[in-house]
Design a protein around this motif. Structure first.
Motif, PDB file in Angstrom:
ATOM      1  N   ILE A 172       0.090  -1.018 -10.433  1.00 37.59           N
ATOM      2  CA  ILE A 172       0.225  -2.185  -9.560  1.00 37.59           C
ATOM      3  C   ILE A 172      -1.147  -2.684  -9.136  1.00 37.59           C
ATOM      4  N   GLU A 173      -1.436  -3.921  -9.453  1.00 39.04           N
ATOM      5  CA  GLU A 173      -2.713  -4.519  -9.085  1.00 39.04           C
ATOM      6  C   GLU A 173      -2.814  -4.635  -7.564  1.00 39.04           C
TER       7      GLU A 173
ATOM      8  N   VAL B 223       9.337   0.924  -8.487  1.00 39.48           N
ATOM      9  CA  VAL B 223       7.988   0.407  -8.723  1.00 39.48           C
ATOM     10  C   VAL B 223       7.989  -1.116  -8.734  1.00 39.48           C
TER      11      VAL B 223
ATOM     12  N   THR C 131       2.777  -8.339  -4.276  1.00 35.47           N
ATOM     13  CA  THR C 131       2.527  -9.683  -4.793  1.00 35.47           C
ATOM     14  C   THR C 131       2.943 -10.753  -3.794  1.00 35.47           C
TER      15      THR C 131
ATOM     16  N   GLN D 247       5.842  -3.593  -6.423  1.00 38.10           N
ATOM     17  CA  GLN D 247       5.022  -4.660  -6.996  1.00 38.10           C
ATOM     18  C   GLN D 247       5.378  -6.000  -6.362  1.00 38.10           C
TER      19      GLN D 247
END
Length: 365
Positions: free
Chosen positions: A276-277, A348, A356, A352
């Protein structure tokens, strides 16, 4: 609308199983303050056997257990204990060893894996020839697994080395083993071997093992006799405590074997979080049932914001200082008919989505 709840705050949020409740309802009890409760005696004997010690004692909590052990080893006020700067005893137990016991903590830096450098431990031992000024070192404390390090495990070789150092200087070694069963399973080393070097050890029954309450102290018969007096002094002696001990016996019989599954689920979550960014995750550090991650500063969201967003999706987590507790896995996952929620991509993906979404709300890219 949230249809299911995933609670990753702690491995202390378990609920008693039906077998535990049945055992509690039918438990044979007596007055344990007087030493006559048969179910408490059976639990203590079993825990002494598992830990390879002469005797054991049931107490209400891990904090009280550690306090009793430190005070039993350090009966003279002004004694000093060497322990990690990120140890549970030092940070999360209200400074009880000092406020109640008059014991002085001398901290040594915890490494990322929960260990303390042997040479630094040795350097922290006070020179008894200068006792006119120094407190007297009497005890070294270790923690296995090490919670603040993300559930990292101390090897038996390391523990033995610290034990040898303690003996060299005539000191005692205590192990805070709140999650010692997790460490044992992860390392593939029996509990009794893992704590052989220790003069005392605690093991929590209400974390990964899923019992409703309690911790057990183990040590020599002489040590436990003294500890029992301190338990009474601190208000921890209870009457028909076999009702609680009965559930712990079920936990020992049924749930130790499930810890490996908890560890695998934690590792799977860590691997997903690592993708995950905006989150920083050290997957290699996940050895047992605890997962920590960092929220990168450039994401522009706070722990509180992320917690609220996750709760909106039915996911409950907990902030942990400068780290963020993504999950502490426990046996509740085995009681959930939709157990896959802990390991499939849905969890997950929800994380995310939360990250976001918050970035967009806060003007991020």
């Amino acid at each position: 609308m949230v249809t299911r709840r995933v609670d990753l705050r702690s491995d202390t949020v378990t609920k008693p199983t039906e077998n535990m409740r049945a055992a509690m309802a039918s438990a044979e009890v007596d007055d344990d303050v007087l030493g006559y409760d048969p179910t408490a005696a059976r639990l203590e004997a079993e825990m002494a056997r598992i830990m390879g010690k002469e005797a054991a004692l049931f107490v209400p909590s891990g904090t009280m257990a550690n306090l009793i052990c430190v005070l039993t080893h350090c009966q003279i006020r002004g004694s000093e204990v060497i322990l990690g700067d990120y140890s549970h005893i030092h940070i999360y137990e209200n400074g009880g060893i000092s406020t109640i016991g008059g014991v002085h903590p001398r901290t040594v830096k915890n490494n990322e894996d929960g260990t303390m450098d042997i040479n630094l431990i040795e350097e922290a031992i006070r020179d008894p020839s200068f006792e006119i000024c120094y407190p007297t070192t009497r005890l070294i404390c270790l923690e296995n697994s090490h919670a603040h390090s993300g559930g990292r495990c101390l090897s038996v070789e390391y523990t033995d080395e610290v034990g040898d150092l303690a003996k060299k200087y005539g000191l005692k070694l205590h192990i805070d083993g709140a999650r010692i069963f997790n460490a044992s399973v992860a390392l593939g080393v029996p509990v009794d071997r893992l704590v052989r070097a220790a003069d005392s050890v605690t093991a929590c029954l209400s974390k990964g093992l899923g019992a409703p309450a309690g911790t057990v102290i183990a040590g020599s018969k002489a040590f436990i006799s003294k500890a029992k007096i301190l338990r009474k002094t601190l208000g921890g002696a209870m009457r028909q405590v076999g009702v609680i001990c009965a559930a712990a016996l079920v936990a020992l019989g049924e749930n130790v074997g499930k810890l490996e599954s908890d560890h695998k689920k934690a590792k799977t979550l860590a691997e997903g979080l690592n993708k995950i960014e905006g989150l920083k995750m050290n997957v290699a550090s996940v050895e047992t049932n605890i997962v920590y991650f960092d929220i990168l500063e450039e994401v522009g969201i706070t722990e509180t914001e992320l917690l609220k967003k996750l709760e909106a999706h039915g996911i409950f987590a907990m902030a942990e200082g400068y780290l963020f507790g993504a999950g502490i896995f426990d046996l509740t996952c085995d009681y959930d008919p939709e157990v896959g929620v802990f390991v499939d991509p849905v969890l997950v993906l929800l994380l995310q989505k939360a990250v976001t979404g918050l970035k967009a709300e806060n003007g991020g890219n």
